[in-house]
Write an enzyme that holds these catalytic residues in place. Sequence first.
Site, PDB file in Angstrom:
ATOM      1  N   ASP A  57      16.375 -23.492  -3.229  1.00 32.44           N
ATOM      2  CA  ASP A  57      17.529 -22.879  -3.872  1.00 32.44           C
ATOM      3  C   ASP A  57      17.051 -21.719  -4.750  1.00 32.44           C
ATOM      4  OD1 ASP A  57      20.542 -24.221  -4.864  1.00 32.44           O
ATOM      5  OD2 ASP A  57      19.681 -22.439  -5.846  1.00 32.44           O
ATOM      6  N   HIS A  77      20.772   2.091   5.072  1.00 31.61           N
ATOM      7  CA  HIS A  77      19.990   2.308   6.289  1.00 31.61           C
ATOM      8  C   HIS A  77      20.346   3.621   6.995  1.00 31.61           C
ATOM      9  CE1 HIS A  77      23.408   0.488   8.499  1.00 31.61           C
ATOM     10  NE2 HIS A  77      22.898   1.018   9.584  1.00 31.61           N
ATOM     11  N   LYS A 114      17.946   6.861   9.332  1.00 31.85           N
ATOM     12  CA  LYS A 114      18.216   7.232  10.731  1.00 31.85           C
ATOM     13  C   LYS A 114      17.711   8.638  11.006  1.00 31.85           C
ATOM     14  CE  LYS A 114      22.365   4.430  11.420  1.00 31.85           C
ATOM     15  NZ  LYS A 114      22.713   3.986  12.759  1.00 31.85           N
ATOM     16  N   GLU A 117      34.066   2.232  15.036  1.00 35.63           N
ATOM     17  CA  GLU A 117      33.416   1.081  15.676  1.00 35.63           C
ATOM     18  C   GLU A 117      34.448   0.396  16.551  1.00 35.63           C
ATOM     19  OE1 GLU A 117      29.872  -0.235  12.757  1.00 35.63           O
ATOM     20  OE2 GLU A 117      31.872  -0.701  11.993  1.00 35.63           O
ATOM     21  N   ASP A 121      32.135  -1.100   2.352  1.00 36.76           N
ATOM     22  CA  ASP A 121      31.152  -1.436   3.384  1.00 36.76           C
ATOM     23  C   ASP A 121      30.420  -0.195   3.905  1.00 36.76           C
ATOM     24  OD1 ASP A 121      29.801  -3.191   5.164  1.00 36.76           O
ATOM     25  OD2 ASP A 121      31.208  -2.705   6.781  1.00 36.76           O
ATOM     26  N   HIS A 155      27.149   4.754   3.242  1.00 32.83           N
ATOM     27  CA  HIS A 155      26.688   5.532   4.399  1.00 32.83           C
ATOM     28  C   HIS A 155      27.350   6.920   4.486  1.00 32.83           C
ATOM     29  CE1 HIS A 155      24.984   1.785   5.425  1.00 32.83           C
ATOM     30  NE2 HIS A 155      25.911   1.311   6.222  1.00 32.83           N
TER      31      HIS A 155
HETATM   32  C1  BG6 Z   1      26.569  -1.816   7.970  1.00 32.30           C
HETATM   33  C2  BG6 Z   1      27.959  -2.354   7.799  1.00 32.30           C
HETATM   34  O1  BG6 Z   1      26.062  -1.349   6.747  1.00 32.30           O
HETATM   35  O2  BG6 Z   1      26.591  -0.742   8.902  1.00 32.30           O
HETATM   36  C3  BG6 Z   1      28.559  -2.775   9.132  1.00 32.30           C
HETATM   37  O3  BG6 Z   1      27.928  -3.468   6.938  1.00 32.30           O
HETATM   38  C4  BG6 Z   1      28.457  -1.645  10.131  1.00 32.30           C
HETATM   39  O4  BG6 Z   1      29.912  -3.186   8.995  1.00 32.30           O
HETATM   40  C5  BG6 Z   1      27.023  -1.117  10.186  1.00 32.30           C
HETATM   41  O5  BG6 Z   1      28.847  -2.149  11.408  1.00 32.30           O
HETATM   42  C6  BG6 Z   1      26.914   0.088  11.095  1.00 32.30           C
HETATM   43  O6  BG6 Z   1      25.573   0.476  11.212  1.00 32.30           O
HETATM   44  P1  BG6 Z   1      25.064   1.261  12.494  1.00 32.30           P
HETATM   45  O7  BG6 Z   1      23.631   1.554  12.189  1.00 32.30           O
HETATM   46  O8  BG6 Z   1      25.248   0.351  13.652  1.00 32.30           O
HETATM   47  O9  BG6 Z   1      25.933   2.484  12.597  1.00 32.30           O
END
Ligand code: BG6
Length: 464
Positions: free
Chosen positions: A86, A169, A173, A207, A226, A231
Amino acid sequence: MTPTSSDALIFFGATGDLAHKKIFPALQAMVKRGHLDVPVIGVAKAGWNLEQLRARARDSLETHGGGVDGPAFDKLCSLLRYVDGDYRDPATFDRLRRALGAAERPLHYLAIPPSLFSTVVEQLGRSGCARGGRVVAEKPFGHDLASAQALNRSLLAVFPEQAVFRIDHYLGKEPVQNLLYFRFSNSFFEPIWNRDHVDSVQITMAESFGVEGRGSFYDQTGAVRDVIENHLLQVTACLAMNAPSSGRTETLRDEKARLLAAIKPLDPDSVVRGQFRGYRNEPGVAADSRIETFAAMKLQIDNSRWEGVPFYIRAGKCLPMTCTEVLVVFKPPASSAFGERIARPNYVRFRLGPDVAIALGVRTKTPGKDMVGHEVELLAAQGIRDEMDAYERLLGDAMKGDGTLFAREDAVEAEWRIVGPILSSTTPPHEYQPGTWGPAEADRRMDRSGPWHKPQPTPPRRPP
Ligand code: BG6
């Protein structure tokens, strides 16, 4: 002084979704490239043992990681350790301290919900596991400005700022890095990349899938938190920032933060939120949820380069396709020398994923006696393969202590300030049919530059 590399990698949330989708594939790729040769310790509360974690790693690679690479996987298994417990229990961290053995510069990766960050970081400090170490915080970094600031205080109580790596992330890219490279390495862009020549900018992150078993996470989050707060605002910063005077980490991050600070907080009247029909039946989602699975908005940048140029941003689940695309539309020529009505002015299109392209929309004369033309698209780049997945790149960078591709706290705070006015919206989102481009209201708010640009599927490439 070049920072020294981490000598152990610990990931919290080892049995979770992110580890399964992204982290194990990144670890195998790092091993394969010879970039990972230190103990890798998974931590979770699942009542598992090391064999179960190895089996999970195998499953992850088979499902999401392009398959198991025999020698690399065996090596990864030999590096892998597992600590079960935990996160609130000090004994878990005492066990982690023992598992770290002689390691003096561990990298702790918090692949866990942000509500647990402070607890884990405090325990890392108390147990001595943080000493000499670094920490990677997964997004979302906070839930709003106040919680991001509180989170930051708790991280900085244990780790110095240069040891804190806030993951987004998208920054890892290849095509997002190429936005900067392309802009600042081609002399013809900079003179026209401003309000005198650019009419508008559109960024779409579509998406085709829904929340895919992440209903309980998503229903606390929504599209704005999100993917837009992080992003898409980072993509906006790469598109609109001034040229850094060098590629040095802090110089680049200074320019990005400056641009984000210049974006005005969103006006709720220029935001449309949507929810796909059927979302409320997803497991983990409240039956009366008002969380948005789609959001479209107009951003305004308050600086001399971009004053008056709308940046339209849109993201959604269950749209007709999966694709992230930027369209920078230029103003039409002041007058057409040939009396032709130009329906669509020049543009630059950046397809950021899943396939990659950079294209320029220009006009050329249609053969014949009349001075009329048609639009052609010049492809500057297409099908560039990202030879390194974003997570592999970012984990490797964090282990080396290179923060260039991570979000700095001032940038994160600026992002929360921008979306702040719409976070507590209580108006119900507009329902939309899955497989469409979101609610019709989003089109009506495109008050200036015509309808939304609809990204097109990339045609298959002809063999050379
Ligand atoms: C994530 C989100 O940070 O990025 C997801 O939580 C989303 O909801 C994803 O689907 C998309 O990432 P990528 O690299 O597939 O465009």
